[in-house]
Design a protein around this motif. Structure first.
Motif, PDB file in Angstrom:
ATOM      1  N   ASN A  97       1.894  -0.810  11.102  1.00  0.00           N
ATOM      2  CA  ASN A  97       3.193  -0.399  11.647  1.00  0.00           C
ATOM      3  C   ASN A  97       4.087   0.193  10.563  1.00  0.00           C
ATOM      4  OD1 ASN A  97       2.496  -1.288  14.216  1.00  0.00           O
ATOM      5  ND2 ASN A  97       3.235  -3.356  13.837  1.00  0.00           N
ATOM      6  N   TYR A  98       4.036  -0.402   9.362  1.00  0.00           N
ATOM      7  CA  TYR A  98       4.832   0.120   8.241  1.00  0.00           C
ATOM      8  C   TYR A  98       4.388   1.531   7.880  1.00  0.00           C
ATOM      9  CZ  TYR A  98       5.822   0.931   3.297  1.00  0.00           C
ATOM     10  OH  TYR A  98       6.179   1.495   2.100  1.00  0.00           O
ATOM     11  N   ILE A  99       3.057   1.755   7.792  1.00  0.00           N
ATOM     12  CA  ILE A  99       2.548   3.081   7.436  1.00  0.00           C
ATOM     13  C   ILE A  99       2.912   4.097   8.508  1.00  0.00           C
ATOM     14  CG2 ILE A  99       0.447   4.421   7.039  1.00  0.00           C
ATOM     15  CD1 ILE A  99      -0.794   1.954   5.769  1.00  0.00           C
ATOM     16  N   LYS A 100       2.783   3.689   9.783  1.00  0.00           N
ATOM     17  CA  LYS A 100       3.154   4.611  10.869  1.00  0.00           C
ATOM     18  C   LYS A 100       4.633   4.967  10.797  1.00  0.00           C
ATOM     19  CE  LYS A 100      -0.344   3.371  14.323  1.00  0.00           C
ATOM     20  NZ  LYS A 100      -0.575   2.769  15.664  1.00  0.00           N
ATOM     21  N   GLY A 101       5.483   3.969  10.558  1.00  0.00           N
ATOM     22  CA  GLY A 101       6.917   4.243  10.445  1.00  0.00           C
ATOM     23  C   GLY A 101       7.235   5.170   9.296  1.00  0.00           C
ATOM     24  N   GLU A 102       6.584   4.943   8.140  1.00  0.00           N
ATOM     25  CA  GLU A 102       6.828   5.821   6.984  1.00  0.00           C
ATOM     26  C   GLU A 102       6.325   7.231   7.252  1.00  0.00           C
ATOM     27  OE1 GLU A 102       8.404   5.217   4.103  1.00  0.00           O
ATOM     28  OE2 GLU A 102       8.996   3.276   4.917  1.00  0.00           O
ATOM     29  N   LEU A 103       5.155   7.354   7.894  1.00  0.00           N
ATOM     30  CA  LEU A 103       4.632   8.688   8.210  1.00  0.00           C
ATOM     31  C   LEU A 103       5.530   9.406   9.212  1.00  0.00           C
ATOM     32  CD1 LEU A 103       0.778   8.001   8.441  1.00  0.00           C
ATOM     33  CD2 LEU A 103       2.033   9.109   6.591  1.00  0.00           C
ATOM     34  N   ASP A 104       6.046   8.675  10.201  1.00  0.00           N
ATOM     35  CA  ASP A 104       6.984   9.293  11.151  1.00  0.00           C
ATOM     36  C   ASP A 104       8.255   9.739  10.444  1.00  0.00           C
ATOM     37  OD1 ASP A 104       5.195   8.851  13.170  1.00  0.00           O
ATOM     38  OD2 ASP A 104       6.141   6.981  13.856  1.00  0.00           O
ATOM     39  N   GLU A 105       8.723   8.926   9.506  1.00  0.00           N
ATOM     40  CA  GLU A 105       9.927   9.298   8.757  1.00  0.00           C
ATOM     41  C   GLU A 105       9.673  10.535   7.907  1.00  0.00           C
ATOM     42  OE1 GLU A 105      13.856   9.024   7.722  1.00  0.00           O
ATOM     43  OE2 GLU A 105      12.754   7.834   9.205  1.00  0.00           O
ATOM     44  N   LEU A 106       8.510  10.590   7.276  1.00  0.00           N
ATOM     45  CA  LEU A 106       8.161  11.781   6.497  1.00  0.00           C
ATOM     46  C   LEU A 106       8.036  13.015   7.383  1.00  0.00           C
ATOM     47  CD1 LEU A 106       5.473  10.295   4.050  1.00  0.00           C
ATOM     48  CD2 LEU A 106       7.800  11.028   3.485  1.00  0.00           C
ATOM     49  N   GLU A 107       7.482  12.812   8.583  1.00  0.00           N
ATOM     50  CA  GLU A 107       7.363  13.936   9.514  1.00  0.00           C
ATOM     51  C   GLU A 107       8.734  14.433   9.957  1.00  0.00           C
ATOM     52  OE1 GLU A 107       5.040  15.026  13.701  1.00  0.00           O
ATOM     53  OE2 GLU A 107       4.869  13.031  12.800  1.00  0.00           O
ATOM     54  N   ARG A 108       9.648  13.488  10.213  1.00  0.00           N
ATOM     55  CA  ARG A 108      11.011  13.902  10.572  1.00  0.00           C
ATOM     56  C   ARG A 108      11.705  14.621   9.413  1.00  0.00           C
ATOM     57  NH1 ARG A 108      10.915   8.925  13.477  1.00  0.00           N
ATOM     58  NH2 ARG A 108      11.708   7.793  11.653  1.00  0.00           N
ATOM     59  N   GLU A 109      11.467  14.126   8.198  1.00  0.00           N
ATOM     60  CA  GLU A 109      12.055  14.802   7.038  1.00  0.00           C
ATOM     61  C   GLU A 109      11.491  16.206   6.872  1.00  0.00           C
ATOM     62  OE1 GLU A 109      11.422  12.364   3.670  1.00  0.00           O
ATOM     63  OE2 GLU A 109      12.833  10.798   4.282  1.00  0.00           O
ATOM     64  N   VAL A 115       0.845  -1.194   0.000  1.00  0.00           N
ATOM     65  CA  VAL A 115       0.000   0.000   0.000  1.00  0.00           C
ATOM     66  C   VAL A 115       0.877   1.240   0.000  1.00  0.00           C
ATOM     67  CG1 VAL A 115      -1.919  -1.133   1.195  1.00  0.00           C
ATOM     68  CG2 VAL A 115      -0.124  -0.006   2.523  1.00  0.00           C
ATOM     69  N   VAL A 116       0.245   2.365  -0.329  1.00  0.00           N
ATOM     70  CA  VAL A 116       0.924   3.664  -0.278  1.00  0.00           C
ATOM     71  C   VAL A 116       0.794   4.205   1.139  1.00  0.00           C
ATOM     72  CG1 VAL A 116       1.002   5.980  -1.234  1.00  0.00           C
ATOM     73  CG2 VAL A 116       0.367   4.062  -2.692  1.00  0.00           C
ATOM     74  N   PRO A 117       1.903   4.543   1.804  1.00  0.00           N
ATOM     75  CA  PRO A 117       1.834   4.998   3.207  1.00  0.00           C
ATOM     76  C   PRO A 117       1.277   6.416   3.329  1.00  0.00           C
ATOM     77  CG  PRO A 117       4.104   5.058   2.435  1.00  0.00           C
ATOM     78  CD  PRO A 117       3.304   4.452   1.335  1.00  0.00           C
ATOM     79  N   THR A 118      -0.031   6.520   3.440  1.00  0.00           N
ATOM     80  CA  THR A 118      -0.688   7.811   3.641  1.00  0.00           C
ATOM     81  C   THR A 118      -1.594   7.737   4.861  1.00  0.00           C
ATOM     82  OG1 THR A 118      -2.516   7.196   2.170  1.00  0.00           O
ATOM     83  CG2 THR A 118      -0.642   8.322   1.165  1.00  0.00           C
ATOM     84  N   VAL A 119      -2.032   8.904   5.303  1.00  0.00           N
ATOM     85  CA  VAL A 119      -2.917   8.959   6.473  1.00  0.00           C
ATOM     86  C   VAL A 119      -4.261   8.298   6.154  1.00  0.00           C
ATOM     87  CG1 VAL A 119      -4.085  10.503   8.084  1.00  0.00           C
ATOM     88  CG2 VAL A 119      -1.781  11.051   7.291  1.00  0.00           C
ATOM     89  N   THR A 120      -4.750   8.510   4.941  1.00  0.00           N
ATOM     90  CA  THR A 120      -6.020   7.891   4.543  1.00  0.00           C
ATOM     91  C   THR A 120      -5.915   6.370   4.543  1.00  0.00           C
ATOM     92  OG1 THR A 120      -6.481   9.808   3.150  1.00  0.00           O
ATOM     93  CG2 THR A 120      -7.780   7.817   2.754  1.00  0.00           C
TER      94      THR A 120
END
Length: 250
Positions: A187-199, A10-15
């Motif tokens: 967990n994967y989506i949360k990790g990617e979103l956290d990484e995007l937030e850090r970026e 899947v695409v790691p988005t909030v939706t």
């Protein structure tokens, strides 16, 4: 590659995170309902198995007594009694009908016997052996009733067995495949979103640093400009004062 297979692509988005959480809630509810269904079917399965064992045990005794009653009837009334009985029978008096019983969403076939009409046996055994013939009939009627009950139990037993296997496969699939995949995907989506937030945070800090440097550079340029302008004004004022003093001397 193994971790890739343990989650959905899947695409790691909030939706998508909301969609995966909703699917996990649905899978959890479905797992709980199927578990309850499996437990209910297992309880009914054990009850039917217990009835089958007791029915088969009594079946042996009833078949033995009915065979003995037939032997007594033949001995008392003779071998010609068979033709006399067949002549008096026009249609079956004992019939079987089927209905369905719903157990936790599983439809079990249920067989029931019922009597329709009366058997004309007024002349059967009139010469001799009439009592033994009637006893033989009663014994075989009991055997037929028990056979119908046993057929109903065994059919329900096989149907329940297949339903329990199917339900347990679904429970195991939800518990060991579907739910872990959804949890790993979340967990994967949360990790990617956290990484995007850090970026994004790092990018904002960089942009703020660049803006701060630009502002400091502009302020330094403004100070230099003001300093140069003040120096020019002072030089101009000094030149004018020297000219005034020379005019006064002359």
């Amino acid at each position: 590659m193994a971790g890739q297979n343990q989650r959905l692509n899947v695409v790691p988005t909030v939706t998508m995170l909301g969609v995966m959480k909703a699917r996990l809630v649905g899978a959890t509810r479905g797992h709980a309902l199927l578990k309850k269904k499996s437990d209910a079917l297992t309880v009914k399965f054990r009850q039917i198995l217990k009835k089958i064992v007791s029915t088969k045990e009594s079946m042996g005794e009833i078949m033995k007594s009915s065979s003995f009653a037939l032997t007594e009837a033949k001995y008392s009334a003779g071998d010609n009694i068979k033709h006399t009985v067949l002549e008096n029978v026009q249609s079956a008096t004992l019939k079987v009908r089927s209905r369905q019983e719903n157990i936790a969403g599983v439809k079990l076939p249920k067989f029931e016997y019922f009597s329709e009409g009366e058997t004309k046996n007024d002349l059967t055994g009139l010469a001799r052996g009439g009592q033994q013939v009637q006893a033989c009939r009663v014994a075989y009627v009991k055997a037929i009733e028990l056979l119908v009950e046993l057929a109903s139990l065994q059919t329900s037993f096989l149907t329940l067995d297949e339903a329990i296997k199917t339900t347990n496969r679904r429970v195991n699939a939800l518990e060991n495949v579907v739910k872990p995949r959804l949890e790993n995907t979340i967990n994967y989506i949360k990790g990617e979103l956290d990484e995007l937030e850090r970026e994004d945070f790092f990018r904002l800090k960089k942009i703020q640093g660049y803006k701060k440097k630009a502002i400091e550079k502009q302020m330094a340029s403004a100070r230099e400009f003001a300093k140069e302008k003040a120096t020019q004004e002072m030089s101009l004022a000094t030149g004018i004062s020297h000219q005034d003093e020379e005019d006064i001397i002359f």
